[in-house]
Scaffold this active site. Sequence first.
Site, PDB file in Angstrom:
ATOM      1  N   LYS A   1      13.727  -9.269  -4.816  1.00 36.60           N
ATOM      2  CA  LYS A   1      12.521  -8.976  -5.612  1.00 36.60           C
ATOM      3  C   LYS A   1      12.920  -8.299  -6.933  1.00 36.60           C
ATOM      4  O   LYS A   1      12.423  -8.654  -8.000  1.00 36.60           O
ATOM      5  CB  LYS A   1      11.558  -8.075  -4.818  1.00 36.60           C
TER       6      LYS A   1
ATOM      7  N   GLN B   1       8.172  -1.803   1.391  1.00 39.04           N
ATOM      8  CA  GLN B   1       8.826  -2.826   2.219  1.00 39.04           C
ATOM      9  C   GLN B   1       8.653  -2.488   3.708  1.00 39.04           C
ATOM     10  O   GLN B   1       8.956  -1.385   4.141  1.00 39.04           O
ATOM     11  CB  GLN B   1      10.319  -2.917   1.844  1.00 39.04           C
TER      12      GLN B   1
ATOM     13  N   ASP C   1       0.861  -6.284  -2.919  1.00 37.12           N
ATOM     14  CA  ASP C   1       1.076  -7.002  -1.651  1.00 37.12           C
ATOM     15  C   ASP C   1      -0.260  -7.433  -1.046  1.00 37.12           C
ATOM     16  O   ASP C   1      -0.293  -8.235  -0.112  1.00 37.12           O
ATOM     17  CB  ASP C   1       1.799  -6.088  -0.643  1.00 37.12           C
TER      18      ASP C   1
END
Length: 291
Positions: free
Chosen positions: A52, A96, A119
């Site tokens: 990412k 994460q 997200d």
Amino acid sequence: MKILDGRKLSNIIKEEIKKEVSKRSSKKKKIPHLAAVLVGNDGASLTYVGSKVRSCKQIGFLSTLIHLKSDITEKKLISELDKLNQNPSIDGYIVQLPLPNHINEERVLLAVDPRKDVDGFHPTNFGRMVLELPSFIPATPFGIIEIIKRYKIETSGKNCLVIGRSNIVGRPISILMSQKVSYGNATVTLAHSRTKNLKELTLKSDIIISALGIPEFLKVDMVKEKVVVIDVGITRVSDKNNSKGYIIKGDVDYVNVSKKASYITPVPGGVGPMTIAMLLQNTLLACKRKD
Ligand code: NAD
């Protein structure tokens, strides 16, 4: 059979974003800035976060990696998220997953400012997505939709089976596919671990989106001719012949199912790269919303 090439498509999308960033830069507008919070040293998580951050560099975004020790307390972690919520330079950030067992994932995700929740996991964004209001769509379902749109796959009135009901893939994509939009209008069935007649359902389906995480679960005798198959599964299967000691397998017996399918995503190179591209897209959107 046509391969739904997520790698190629994700590169096209990243190129489009890169051009937009460079236009913003020449107009002295804010450059999108994504932060990633990583707790501990889980191998797969390090790989995902690393790619990412690399993708941000490729397209001209700013990126910040906040790498915290695995024994950090929940309170301290939430105070780190507060700092990101307050920091005007950060447009969006991700935490994460998975988090260590002593940390409550739900409380942590609730601490993310919905305006920076690229997200799309916060209940505010999830609820807005369900109601078809502007929101951040979780990156993996967003990537699937983008594949469907750009390959012009007909979905209206089709029988679409989603296998897996997780909050990050199965459930949101099942909702999106049923919505009254160009990439939706499908008749959706959501199957899960308690589903009894799965083969009956797969054989009736025009589109199958599989997100369960069992390698090569979907066999050729379970699908009909011309089916569209989107394979979300990513499982590491040990393989001594590979230098890494493992290979990545999807949920679909690709070699055989691809002979019957009209369209199919490979693994790797299908939904996976699209997930990162759509995270970047969400970050650009977060930045533009501040303009
Ligand atoms: P999960 O692991 O949280 O849950 C699996 C789901 O599969 C559950 O809802 C369960 O009910 C269902 N299931 C299990 N066995 C089943 C069976 N026999 N029949 C029908 N349903 C069954 O789900 P997840 O987090 O969405 O992950 C699913 C897979 O997708 C994993 O392999 C994961 O690594 C992968 N994944 C890939 C991406 C990507 O970017 N490509 C993103 C997220 C997840």
